[in-house]
Design an enzyme around this catalytic site. Sequence first.
Site, PDB file in Angstrom:
ATOM      1  N   ARG A   1       1.145  23.531  -5.801  1.00  0.00           N
ATOM      2  CA  ARG A   1       0.886  22.674  -6.975  1.00  0.00           C
ATOM      3  C   ARG A   1       2.043  21.743  -7.311  1.00  0.00           C
ATOM      4  O   ARG A   1       2.181  21.285  -8.449  1.00  0.00           O
ATOM      5  CB  ARG A   1       0.512  23.502  -8.204  1.00  0.00           C
ATOM      6  CG  ARG A   1      -0.727  24.331  -7.976  1.00  0.00           C
ATOM      7  CD  ARG A   1      -1.362  24.773  -9.269  1.00  0.00           C
ATOM      8  NE  ARG A   1      -2.508  25.594  -8.973  1.00  0.00           N
ATOM      9  CZ  ARG A   1      -2.458  26.915  -8.819  1.00  0.00           C
ATOM     10  NH1 ARG A   1      -1.305  27.549  -8.960  1.00  0.00           N
ATOM     11  NH2 ARG A   1      -3.544  27.590  -8.552  1.00  0.00           N
TER      12      ARG A   1
ATOM     13  N   LYS B   1       2.986   6.826  -6.075  1.00  0.00           N
ATOM     14  CA  LYS B   1       1.617   6.862  -5.543  1.00  0.00           C
ATOM     15  C   LYS B   1       1.682   7.495  -4.158  1.00  0.00           C
ATOM     16  O   LYS B   1       2.437   7.041  -3.294  1.00  0.00           O
ATOM     17  CB  LYS B   1       1.029   5.459  -5.434  1.00  0.00           C
ATOM     18  CG  LYS B   1       0.520   4.918  -6.746  1.00  0.00           C
ATOM     19  CD  LYS B   1      -0.238   3.623  -6.524  1.00  0.00           C
ATOM     20  CE  LYS B   1      -0.761   3.077  -7.841  1.00  0.00           C
ATOM     21  NZ  LYS B   1      -1.404   1.750  -7.666  1.00  0.00           N
TER      22      LYS B   1
ATOM     23  N   LYS C   1       9.445  -3.510  -9.855  1.00  0.00           N
ATOM     24  CA  LYS C   1       8.541  -2.358  -9.746  1.00  0.00           C
ATOM     25  C   LYS C   1       8.964  -1.252 -10.709  1.00  0.00           C
ATOM     26  O   LYS C   1       8.121  -0.629 -11.371  1.00  0.00           O
ATOM     27  CB  LYS C   1       8.477  -1.830  -8.314  1.00  0.00           C
ATOM     28  CG  LYS C   1       7.459  -0.687  -8.206  1.00  0.00           C
ATOM     29  CD  LYS C   1       6.759  -0.558  -6.909  1.00  0.00           C
ATOM     30  CE  LYS C   1       5.644   0.508  -7.027  1.00  0.00           C
ATOM     31  NZ  LYS C   1       4.995   0.817  -5.776  1.00  0.00           N
TER      32      LYS C   1
ATOM     33  N   HIS D   1      -4.388  -6.989  -3.260  1.00  0.00           N
ATOM     34  CA  HIS D   1      -4.754  -5.747  -2.582  1.00  0.00           C
ATOM     35  C   HIS D   1      -6.262  -5.478  -2.588  1.00  0.00           C
ATOM     36  O   HIS D   1      -6.753  -4.774  -1.709  1.00  0.00           O
ATOM     37  CB  HIS D   1      -4.024  -4.555  -3.211  1.00  0.00           C
ATOM     38  CG  HIS D   1      -2.552  -4.509  -2.884  1.00  0.00           C
ATOM     39  ND1 HIS D   1      -1.694  -5.554  -3.138  1.00  0.00           N
ATOM     40  CD2 HIS D   1      -1.783  -3.540  -2.316  1.00  0.00           C
ATOM     41  CE1 HIS D   1      -0.464  -5.225  -2.746  1.00  0.00           C
ATOM     42  NE2 HIS D   1      -0.495  -4.007  -2.247  1.00  0.00           N
TER      43      HIS D   1
HETATM   44  P1  NAD Z   1       4.515   2.160   8.474  1.00  0.00           P
HETATM   45  O1  NAD Z   1       4.910   3.324   7.690  1.00  0.00           O
HETATM   46  O2  NAD Z   1       3.375   2.279   9.416  1.00  0.00           O
HETATM   47  O3  NAD Z   1       5.795   1.649   9.273  1.00  0.00           O
HETATM   48  C1  NAD Z   1       5.664   0.516  10.089  1.00  0.00           C
HETATM   49  C2  NAD Z   1       6.124   0.778  11.528  1.00  0.00           C
HETATM   50  O4  NAD Z   1       7.545   0.705  11.586  1.00  0.00           O
HETATM   51  C3  NAD Z   1       5.748   2.130  12.074  1.00  0.00           C
HETATM   52  O5  NAD Z   1       5.447   2.006  13.435  1.00  0.00           O
HETATM   53  C4  NAD Z   1       7.023   2.939  11.899  1.00  0.00           C
HETATM   54  O6  NAD Z   1       7.127   4.019  12.787  1.00  0.00           O
HETATM   55  C5  NAD Z   1       8.067   1.893  12.186  1.00  0.00           C
HETATM   56  N1  NAD Z   1       9.365   2.081  11.574  1.00  0.00           N
HETATM   57  C6  NAD Z   1       9.641   2.546  10.349  1.00  0.00           C
HETATM   58  N2  NAD Z   1      10.942   2.404  10.086  1.00  0.00           N
HETATM   59  C7  NAD Z   1      11.506   1.883  11.185  1.00  0.00           C
HETATM   60  C8  NAD Z   1      12.822   1.486  11.509  1.00  0.00           C
HETATM   61  N3  NAD Z   1      13.816   1.542  10.624  1.00  0.00           N
HETATM   62  N4  NAD Z   1      13.061   0.988  12.741  1.00  0.00           N
HETATM   63  C9  NAD Z   1      12.047   0.867  13.640  1.00  0.00           C
HETATM   64  N5  NAD Z   1      10.769   1.168  13.369  1.00  0.00           N
HETATM   65  C10 NAD Z   1      10.517   1.673  12.146  1.00  0.00           C
HETATM   66  O7  NAD Z   1       4.161   0.921   7.537  1.00  0.00           O
HETATM   67  P2  NAD Z   1       4.783   0.383   6.157  1.00  0.00           P
HETATM   68  O8  NAD Z   1       4.533  -1.056   6.170  1.00  0.00           O
HETATM   69  O9  NAD Z   1       6.142   0.894   5.924  1.00  0.00           O
HETATM   70  O10 NAD Z   1       3.850   1.082   5.066  1.00  0.00           O
HETATM   71  C11 NAD Z   1       2.475   0.769   4.965  1.00  0.00           C
HETATM   72  C12 NAD Z   1       1.784   1.885   4.222  1.00  0.00           C
HETATM   73  O11 NAD Z   1       2.333   1.981   2.910  1.00  0.00           O
HETATM   74  C13 NAD Z   1       0.308   1.688   4.063  1.00  0.00           C
HETATM   75  O12 NAD Z   1      -0.376   2.873   4.355  1.00  0.00           O
HETATM   76  C14 NAD Z   1       0.140   1.345   2.601  1.00  0.00           C
HETATM   77  O13 NAD Z   1      -1.092   1.731   2.079  1.00  0.00           O
HETATM   78  C15 NAD Z   1       1.266   2.117   1.988  1.00  0.00           C
HETATM   79  N6  NAD Z   1       1.725   1.601   0.701  1.00  0.00           N
HETATM   80  C16 NAD Z   1       1.866   2.499  -0.307  1.00  0.00           C
HETATM   81  C17 NAD Z   1       2.335   2.077  -1.533  1.00  0.00           C
HETATM   82  C18 NAD Z   1       2.574   3.080  -2.624  1.00  0.00           C
HETATM   83  O14 NAD Z   1       2.837   2.663  -3.762  1.00  0.00           O
HETATM   84  N7  NAD Z   1       2.512   4.359  -2.327  1.00  0.00           N
HETATM   85  C19 NAD Z   1       2.643   0.723  -1.741  1.00  0.00           C
HETATM   86  C20 NAD Z   1       2.488  -0.167  -0.673  1.00  0.00           C
HETATM   87  C21 NAD Z   1       2.019   0.290   0.549  1.00  0.00           C
HETATM   88  N1  GLY Z   2       1.760  -0.630  -4.687  1.00  0.00           N
HETATM   89  C1  GLY Z   2       1.088  -0.591  -5.943  1.00  0.00           C
HETATM   90  C2  GLY Z   2       1.618   0.400  -6.903  1.00  0.00           C
HETATM   91  O1  GLY Z   2       2.542   1.119  -6.604  1.00  0.00           O
HETATM   92  O2  GLY Z   2       1.128   0.495  -7.975  1.00  0.00           O
END
Ligand code: NAD
Ligand code: GLY
Length: 362
Positions: free
Chosen positions: A122, A144, A228, A249
């Site tokens: 939890r 999130k 943010k 989005h």
């Molecule tokens: P990702 O996590 O897929 O990373 C992108 C790529 O870069 C992957 O192949 C990863 O292995 C590689 N990578 C990561 N760090 C690296 C580094 N330092 N050097 C080399 N390669 C590296 O993608 P992202 O763009 O980081 O995240 C996208 C995700 O985040 C989506 O699922 C999206 O929905 C989510 N997201 C969440 C929030 C939130 O508030 N929780 C906000 C925006 C996006």
């Molecule tokens: N990426 C949108 C949020 O964190 O609310």
Amino acid sequence: MSSVAHTLTVELGRRSYPILIGDGVLSDSALLARHVPARDVLIVSNTTVAPLYLDALERALSPRRTVATLLPDGESYKTLDTVARILDVLVANRFGRDCVVIALGGGVVGDMAGFAAAVYQRGVGFVQVPTTLLAQVDSAVGGKTGVNHPGGKNLIGAFHQPTAVLADTATLATLPPRELRAGLAEVIKYGLIRDAGFFAWLESQTDALLAADRDALAHVILRSCQIKAEIVGRDELEHGERALLNFGHTFGHAIEAASGYGHWLHGEAVAAGMVMAARMSCESGLIDGAALARISALIERMELPTRVEGVSAETMLQGMRMDKKVLEGQIRLVLLRAIGEAFVTAEYDPQRLARTLDAHLC
Ligand code: NAD
Ligand code: GLY
């Protein structure tokens, strides 16, 4: 000397936490000693990031008991099955409620590690060590967490705030250029929703940003996290203002779901979605053609997409109906009154939405 160049706070009362930004924070053992208050630590990473940074993080965490679990890399693995694998490792190692889960990676790893931390016993402690630009400016902050469902992006999840975010800017040196550009899409978002001056600064710095200039990237991480943190501090659970962070989005998530997760990078889909939201704002008489042209031009100069191939308007609308902002069946959109001023509305002309989709789907 401390590795931390900037410290911000996400103000959430007793659950407030720091965002520590700087070169080398993930290997700073003194910093980790302060911010990882646990004997047992599960590091969640993936097969791409771990070979680059896991050793350094584990060394800095010594003498704690660290267990690492490496997930397959990619948005297509952001599923409940993968989260179940993380939970299995926690159980197999008999981790208690006083353990800490550390996410070492981009947003995909962060969202799943955070969700596992939210539901294991939890809720256990959670620290974000984001290694992509997108994660450092957005996904690691705000709590999130969750996974995708074939029916929609991020449909399953929970709010679970980290207790610290350690953004090591040195990790961006190994980030592939396409991933850097995807992160820049979320950076542009902050200018569009909140800070016209920052948007203008981005227009003047495209070459430096695309060349991964350290000072330029440090500035965008700081300004993005400031915006943010302020918004999350006022509206943690997205009852109002936080929805502005979803600018672009509603369209972007529909593009990702329609194309099959992993085909478009999240930031690329958001980029195209932001141009669609800007066009919808223009179609609705809220911003003028010159503002729309500036937005499209910046996104194109950042080498990000503005058009979507192979997805019909009907498929886009189906995806948009699964958006978490939908209220009483009505798609709500984040639109612009000006560059730097966004708002959420359910009052728009559906024909204008159809025209907007037509202009960007091919
Ligand atoms: P990702 O996590 O897929 O990373 C992108 C790529 O870069 C992957 O192949 C990863 O292995 C590689 N990578 C990561 N760090 C690296 C580094 N330092 N050097 C080399 N390669 C590296 O993608 P992202 O763009 O980081 O995240 C996208 C995700 O985040 C989506 O699922 C999206 O929905 C989510 N997201 C969440 C929030 C939130 O508030 N929780 C906000 C925006 C996006
Ligand atoms: N990426 C949108 C949020 O964190 O609310």
